[in-house]
Design an enzyme around this catalytic site. Structure first.
Site: not given
Ligand code: GLY
Length: 354
Positions: A112, A134, A176, A218, A228, A232, A236, A239, A243, A256
């Protein structure tokens, strides 16, 4: 040995991102607490003989997106069980974004949750994937659909690794970086524009500076909204399109960050069409910067450079499964200006996908 630069991510608890040449060798104290290593197999061949890593029990992952599957996650968890690690364990995840996503998720799930240290070795992982907690694997239905927020206890970005990247991997990271500049605003955008040659030739000091600036951006966003809930979502940008592009092409076919660069181009086009764009010169400026950095400025350029058809109906179908979709309708982050983004925009993307 030159001094490492540091950025603190003010989450609870906070952690430090170390950036610089030979950061792995210089971080023996930080790495000394680690109990096991989960690493991309190719990266392990390059960096595994570092004293802090070579003695650790290790589990090697296939290169790139092939690591981000449920079966690879299960193998990594079984490895941790076989090593009989307890809850005091700390796991190092070494490699690109796929390895840090998989290693971080294994750490989040094992017993956990145990602690982990991200050691990103691609530009993409240094500026984005390894910072912010993430972690995820892909499912057949889409990218990153099974995962967890689990902040690392430290991030060690050894910029020596940049010189080992293929031009495709490096370009992916630049996608990025470009996205981050659109989020941060004028200062970072101008820094990139003024240093295009140094950036594409991977100049060590310039890239350490660019990476630190991206990590600062970031870190600011993640500290304000680690899970998020709202702000946050700016990360995206591009993205939802990216995606869908990756899903339509087949995972791992289009890197990516390259998909993110094209996605930012589509987002600018959609923002202009929706009347959101306040800086009319921004799309042309970003197109020029994308091309200077060797990135596709839009979907047409991406289709040309990859030979992938990316049919609009397949992109739309993929977007329905996007994590940010609401009742099957995708939501978009769209730029109003550099540093000023609209969140949760509900629009029909079809006109921008042909
Ligand atoms: N890659 C987007 C984030 O970390 O929120």
């Amino acid at each position: 040995m030159s001094e490492l630069r540091t950025v603190t991510v003010e989450t609870s608890p906070p952690y430090t991102v170390f950036v610089g040449p030979n950061a792995l060798a210089a971080s023996t104290d930080t790495l000394a607490a680690a109990s096991a290593l989960i690493a991309d197999e190719r990266v392990f061949d390059l960096f595994g003989d570092s004293p802090a890593l070579s003695e650790l029990p290790r589990h090697l992952l296939p290169e790139g997106e092939a690591a981000k599957t449920i079966s690879q996650l299960e193998r990594a968890l079984n490895f941790l069980c076989e090593e009989a690690l307890d809850r005091s364990a700390s796991i190092i995840a070494l490699g690109g974004g796929a390895a840090t996503d998989l290693g971080g998720l294994a750490a989040a799930m094992y017993l956990r949750g145990v602690s982990w240290i991200a050691c990103p070795t691609t530009l993409l992982a240094m500026v984005d994937a390894s910072v912010g907690g993430k972690t995820a694997v892909n499912l057949e239905s889409g990218k990153n659909l099974a995962g967890s927020f689990h902040q690392p206890s430290a991030v060690i970005a050894d910029t020596t690794a940049l010189m080992t990247l293929s031009s495709t991997e490096y370009s992916s990271g630049l996608g990025e970086v470009l996205k981050t500049a659109l989020i941060e605003g004028e200062e970072l955008l101008a820094l990139l524009e003024a240093n295009v040659t140094a950036i594409v030739t991977r100049h060590a000091d310039v890239m350490a500076d660019v990476i630190c600036r991206c990590v600062q951006t970031k870190a600011r966003v993640v500290a304000a909204d680690p899970l998020e809930a709202e702000q946050r979502k700016v990360l995206n940008l591009g993205h939802t399109f990216a995606h869908a592009i990756e899903q339509a092409a087949g995972h791992g076919v289009i890197p990516h960050g390259v998909a993110v660069a094209a996605g930012c181009g589509v987002a600018l086009e959609a923002a202009a069409a929706a009347g959101l764009l306040q800086d009319a010169a921004l799309p042309e400026r970003i197109r020029a910067l994308s091309r200077d950095l060797g990135l596709p400025a839009d979907l047409a350029e991406l289709r040309d450079s990859t030979g992938c058809a990316l049919p609009a109906d397949e992109l739309i179908a993929a977007m329905r499964h996007d994590k940010k979709s609401v009742a099957g309708a995708p939501r978009f982050v769209l730029p109003r200006a550099a540093g000023d983004l609209a969140l949760d925009v509900d629009l029909d993307p079809t006109p921008h996908l042909s």
